[in-house]
Write an enzyme that holds these catalytic residues in place. Sequence first.
Site, PDB file in Angstrom:
ATOM      1  N   ARG A 111       0.855  -1.195   0.000  1.00 19.35           N
ATOM      2  CA  ARG A 111       0.000   0.000   0.000  1.00 19.35           C
ATOM      3  C   ARG A 111       0.893   1.248   0.000  1.00 19.35           C
ATOM      4  O   ARG A 111       0.733   2.164   0.806  1.00 19.35           O
ATOM      5  CB  ARG A 111      -0.957  -0.018   1.202  1.00 19.35           C
ATOM      6  CG  ARG A 111      -0.320  -0.238   2.570  1.00 19.35           C
ATOM      7  CD  ARG A 111      -1.352  -0.010   3.680  1.00 19.35           C
ATOM      8  NE  ARG A 111      -0.800  -0.200   5.008  1.00 19.35           N
ATOM      9  CZ  ARG A 111      -0.908  -1.318   5.723  1.00 19.35           C
ATOM     10  NH1 ARG A 111      -1.558  -2.363   5.234  1.00 19.35           N
ATOM     11  NH2 ARG A 111      -0.380  -1.390   6.937  1.00 19.35           N
ATOM     12  N   SER A 173      -4.098   1.488  -9.785  1.00 23.01           N
ATOM     13  CA  SER A 173      -3.516   1.277  -8.462  1.00 23.01           C
ATOM     14  C   SER A 173      -4.625   1.320  -7.410  1.00 23.01           C
ATOM     15  O   SER A 173      -5.427   2.257  -7.384  1.00 23.01           O
ATOM     16  CB  SER A 173      -2.483   2.360  -8.145  1.00 23.01           C
ATOM     17  OG  SER A 173      -2.118   2.300  -6.778  1.00 23.01           O
ATOM     18  N   LYS A 211      -2.770   0.446 -18.240  1.00 23.71           N
ATOM     19  CA  LYS A 211      -2.729  -0.649 -17.273  1.00 23.71           C
ATOM     20  C   LYS A 211      -4.046  -0.706 -16.519  1.00 23.71           C
ATOM     21  O   LYS A 211      -4.491   0.297 -15.954  1.00 23.71           O
ATOM     22  CB  LYS A 211      -1.572  -0.460 -16.294  1.00 23.71           C
ATOM     23  CG  LYS A 211      -1.329  -1.664 -15.373  1.00 23.71           C
ATOM     24  CD  LYS A 211      -0.012  -1.526 -14.644  1.00 23.71           C
ATOM     25  CE  LYS A 211       0.335  -2.786 -13.866  1.00 23.71           C
ATOM     26  NZ  LYS A 211       1.680  -2.721 -13.261  1.00 23.71           N
TER      27      LYS A 211
END
Length: 357
Positions: A111, A173, A211
Amino acid sequence: MLSAVFPLVRPVLQALDAETAHNLTLGALARLPLRRPPVDDPRLCVTVMSRRFPNPVGLAAGFDKGARAPDALLGLGFGFVEVGGVVPRAQPGNPRPRVFRLPEDGAVINRFGLNSEGLAVVRARLEARRGRPGIVGVNIGANKEAADRIADYVACTRGLAGLVDFVTVNVSSPNTPGLRDLQGEAFLDDLLARVVAARDESGAGTAILLKIAPDIGLDGLDAITATARRRGVDALVVSNTTVARPASLAAAAKGETGGLSGRPLFSPSTRLLAETFLRVGAALPLIGVGGVDSAEAAWTKIRAGASLVQLYSALVYAGPGLVEEIKAGLVRRMEAEGIRSLADVVGRDAEELARSA
C-alpha cells in the site's frame, strides 16, 4: 554474478522488513558498473509497438520507482524495464510499514500510495541515459491531492515522451483513493484522448499503454477495450494488483490492506488477460502481469494472449536468476513443440483459459 550471490544474501534480506530490503537491493544495483545484457536466443525476439524486444520477459513497474537503475536491471537479462510510478510532484506515499511479504503464498501486499520523487527527478535521470540501448518505459499516475488528475497524466506524458520507449497510464492502483474511478468510460475516454494528444504534440514516437485492474467485470472490460482502441492506445497491460483476498491465503499478513500481487494473482489476472485477448485479438498487443514466477507461468500468459510478460513479486523469493530460468524454459518449450516464433503461441488457448485459468 548477482544470481550466484543471492542465495548468500537472501537470509539477511529476508530478516529485514520488506521495504528496507528492497531499498538496499535497488541501491546496490544502482552502484554496479554497467554491463551488457546477456545475448538472447533469437527465437525469443518479439516485435510489437514497432519495437524489437530481445525477449518477452520484462520488469514490472514498482521495483525502480525513481529510475535509479534501469540499465543495471536490463543487465540482469530483462527484455524491457518499466520504471515508476511517477507523479508530477514529489509525494511520500502512505506511512510505513506499507509492504508485506506473504512467503507461504508466494505473494506480496503493498500500500505504497504512489510514493515518488516527482517528475523533475525522474526526468533528469532518464535524460542522463539518453542514447543507451535497451527498452525502457515509465509508469505514470496522479498526485493524491491533485485537483485535476487528468492534467497530472498529461504533465507526465509531456515531460517524459521522447525519453522512454513507452508510457504506461496507470489508472488501476488500489492505493490512491479514487484512482480506479478513472477506469470509468467517460473519464477514461477524456484521459486517453488528452494523453495521446500530449504525446503527439511532443513529436516523439513513444508508445502509450494502459494498465488495468484485475477486479473489473466483463462489462467494464468491454468499455475499457473499446475506449482504448478508439483512442489509439498502443497496448494494454493486464493487470495491476488486486484488492481481493483469496480464501487460500495462509500467511499472517493476509489481512493487511493494499494490493495483492504474486502467485495468488496468477489465475484471476490470466483469466482477465484471456478475456481481453478475445475482445481485441491481434489489434492491440497485450502485456501479461500477475503471478509470473516460472517459465510455465509465462508460457500460459502467452497462450492466453500476452505478447510480452512482466514480473516483480517473484524476484523477492527467487532472486534475479529467475529471469534466465524463465527464458531458458520458454526456449525448451518452443523446441518441444516445434515452434520457431512466440507469435505463433500468442492467444492460441485464450478461449480455454478464459474459462479455466
